[in-house]
Scaffold this motif. Structure first.
Motif, PDB file in Angstrom:
ATOM      1  N   UNK A 280       0.811  -1.219   0.000  1.00  0.00           N
ATOM      2  CA  UNK A 280       0.000   0.000   0.000  1.00  0.00           C
ATOM      3  C   UNK A 280       0.842   1.267   0.000  1.00  0.00           C
ATOM      4  N   UNK A 281       1.958   1.235   0.732  1.00  0.00           N
ATOM      5  CA  UNK A 281       2.870   2.369   0.787  1.00  0.00           C
ATOM      6  C   UNK A 281       4.289   1.839   0.851  1.00  0.00           C
ATOM      7  N   UNK A 282       5.243   2.703   0.511  1.00  0.00           N
ATOM      8  CA  UNK A 282       6.639   2.272   0.505  1.00  0.00           C
ATOM      9  C   UNK A 282       7.229   2.376   1.904  1.00  0.00           C
ATOM     10  N   UNK A 283       7.062   1.341   2.674  1.00  0.00           N
ATOM     11  CA  UNK A 283       7.746   1.191   3.953  1.00  0.00           C
ATOM     12  C   UNK A 283       7.594  -0.256   4.402  1.00  0.00           C
ATOM     13  N   UNK A 286       4.240  -2.119   5.097  1.00  0.00           N
ATOM     14  CA  UNK A 286       3.495  -2.682   3.975  1.00  0.00           C
ATOM     15  C   UNK A 286       4.361  -3.579   3.093  1.00  0.00           C
ATOM     16  N   UNK A 287       5.560  -3.913   3.585  1.00  0.00           N
ATOM     17  CA  UNK A 287       6.268  -5.035   3.001  1.00  0.00           C
ATOM     18  C   UNK A 287       7.436  -4.769   2.094  1.00  0.00           C
ATOM     19  N   UNK A 346      12.911  -3.957  -2.615  1.00  0.00           N
ATOM     20  CA  UNK A 346      13.426  -4.920  -1.639  1.00  0.00           C
ATOM     21  C   UNK A 346      12.296  -5.324  -0.697  1.00  0.00           C
ATOM     22  N   UNK A 347      11.961  -6.594  -0.694  1.00  0.00           N
ATOM     23  CA  UNK A 347      10.910  -7.098   0.175  1.00  0.00           C
ATOM     24  C   UNK A 347      11.410  -7.163   1.628  1.00  0.00           C
ATOM     25  N   UNK A 472      16.133 -13.862   5.484  1.00  0.00           N
ATOM     26  CA  UNK A 472      16.092 -14.120   4.043  1.00  0.00           C
ATOM     27  C   UNK A 472      15.324 -12.981   3.370  1.00  0.00           C
ATOM     28  N   UNK A 473      15.960 -12.358   2.388  1.00  0.00           N
ATOM     29  CA  UNK A 473      15.384 -11.189   1.736  1.00  0.00           C
ATOM     30  C   UNK A 473      15.370 -11.389   0.227  1.00  0.00           C
TER      31      UNK A 473
END
Length: 510
Positions: A280-283, A286-287, A346-347, A472-473
């Protein structure tokens, strides 16, 4: 065209923390002096054997850009840590040289080299280090260089670190669903605890009317005389793991489903949604987060409507009602020249420690590329999207190790609005419409049978090599392949856009 590199240190533009006015004489000539006043904020909330990253220190370097060294690390008893361990697990940040691209009015790109001093002096301790619970003290040396005149100071015990006991990061009962009978088998298996200092105890947080728990082993027992409300009654008690050192509590819910019955029942395998961000947003709430490497156009990853629910099927959780997709459009909205671009989505990092026994773990995502037109110079794609994975990303992109996994994906291209079982293939389709346009096939990668131009692609990645790891990313890199700039003239030289939707990581009980 990219002009030659120019080097600027921008020292005067960067205010060094702790630099005082009297560091400079009236004529702005720097007086060489050894560094003074080094101070670190103590760290009291870190955990034994875990990652520690300090805040930047304050200091007075009298105008010079100092170099930091870790001289010694000792525990509360004065025992000095082996230098080999310091070398293996400890580091301290110093100034780094970075390249910055700036576009001029005529579209040319000038590359400048700058000296980044923002984080110098930060101390980093890597995961699985030898520091157990307790206090530690650091001696730090600072060295200043004034026209090859080196002046240094060593600050004893300047950084104090307290490491608390490691708390449980995972709790696993195998199998995840267990049948306790009113007569006969009335005990669960003994669980596995991950990450904790071994001095802990188990406590039931609820459902004490139905169960008791062994404080030492974690085995749950059905209370004698309890009668199930239904047949079977399914209960998932909350279990607290309490540190006997600090009395800190970690609660675990839904780690075991207990089927209470009078007679044996068949229990289905578990499917656990470990991570399904809404974007939903870049942070990180929200993943995901975005990291720009080369972004001179102000482009950013937008959030738009997600992939069609018919394609995703039952995978998308009901609570993800605000699901978005990520889109990066490398062509400027106003047209004109397209310039080099590289950015990463980047998740969030995921802890897979608790799934190393009895589970298969899989990453899934849906993606799309549109409006990719090949380069007029050689017919190759002007841009790509690739997938990567890291086990040491802690927020600092440049210090992490990124391994490309694009060729290890299993992909399936949408056909008539569905994904046809049996059409899977290894890897990821080449961007664009696969047309050779009178050019040789670049590296044999174009394949008309895998034309995913403006089609959704379902890709999965088997996490077998990463199950059991704590950090793990997964990340997605979108980058251009050309230098200078290109201008779209149909059917050539258009970088296109890339979409990512419904990224998720799921564990399946074996």
């Amino acid at each position: 065209m990219i002009k030659q590199l120019r080097f600027f240190t921008f020292v005067l533009a960067i205010t060094l923390i702790g630099c005082q006015e009297d560091s400079f004489v009236e004529t702005n000539i720097v007086v060489p002096q050894a560094p003074t006043g080094l101070k670190y904020a103590s760290v009291v909330s870190a955990r034994e054997f875990g990652v520690v990253i300090t805040a930047p220190p304050t200091y007075n370097s009298y105008g010079a850009i100092p170099v930091f060294e870790i001289v010694a690390v000792r525990d509360s008893n004065g025992t000095v840590l082996n230098q080999s361990d310091v070398d293996a697990y400890f580091s301290i940040l110093n100034a780094t040289e970075e390249t910055v691209n700036i576009e001029e009015e005529d579209g040319t790109i000038i590359q400048y080299k700058v000296l980044n001093t923002d984080d110098i002096g930060r101390i980093r301790i890597d995961n699985n280090n030898p520091l157990a619970e307790g206090k530690y003290y650091f001696d730090i040396k600072m060295i200043s260089n004034f026209d090859n005149q080196f002046l240094e100071s060593t600050f004893a015990n300047v950084f104090e670190l307290y490491l608390g006991p490691a708390l449980a990061s995972g709790l696993l009962y195998i199998p995840g669903g267990q049948n306790l009978l009113t007569s006969g088998n009335n005990k669960t298996t003994e669980p596995i605890v991950f990450g904790a200092n071994p001095d802990y105890r188990f406590v039931l947080a609820d459902n004490q009317d139905k169960f008791s728990i062994d404080s030492s082993t974690g085995v749950i027992t059905l209370n004698s005389g309890y009668s199930p409300l239904t047949e079977p009654e399914i209960v998932s008690p909350t279990i607290n793991i309490i540190s006997n050192i600090s009395e800190e509590v970690v609660s675990f819910s839904n780690v075991v489903s207990i089927y209470i019955s009078n007679n044996p029942v068949v229990i289905p395998k578990q499917t656990i949604q470990l991570f399904y961000p809404t974007f939903e947003f870049e942070n990180t709430t929200y993943g995901f987060r975005i990291h720009d490497v080369v972004n001179t156009t102000g482009l950013f990853w937008q959030r738009l409507a997600p992939a069609p629910g018919a394609l995703v099927g039952d995978d998308r959780p009901a609570e993800n009602v605000n699901q978005k997709r990520l889109e990066v459009n490398i062509v400027r909205p106003s047209g004109g020249n397209q310039v080099p671009h590289e950015s990463w989505a980047i998740m969030n990092s995921v802890d897979l420690t608790a799934y190393q026994f009895g589970f298969d773990v899989e990453t899934e995502f849906f993606s799309n590329n549109q409006f990719v037109e090949y380069l007029s110079t050689d017919g190759s794609s002007p841009s790509f999207m690739k997938a990567y994975i890291s086990t040491d990303y802690l927020g600092d992109f440049n210090s992490a190790t990124w391994t490309e996994i694009t060729d290890q994906l299993e992909s399936n291209i949408e056909s008539g609005g569905v994904f046809i079982e049996g059409n899977e293939f290894m890897g990821y389709p080449y961007p664009g419409d696969q047309n050779l346009r009178d050019f040789p096939n670049p590296d044999g990668l174009k394949d008309p049978a895998k034309n995913a131009d403006n089609k959704w692609i379902r890709s999965t990645f088997n996490m077998a090599d990463y199950v059991g790891m704590s950090n793990v990313t997964v990340a997605f890199r979108v980058h251009t392949t050309f230098e200078g700039s290109i201008s779209y003239v149909f059917p050539f030289d258009r970088s296109g856009r890339y979409l990512i939707s419904d990224f998720n990581i799921t564990a399946y009980e074996q």
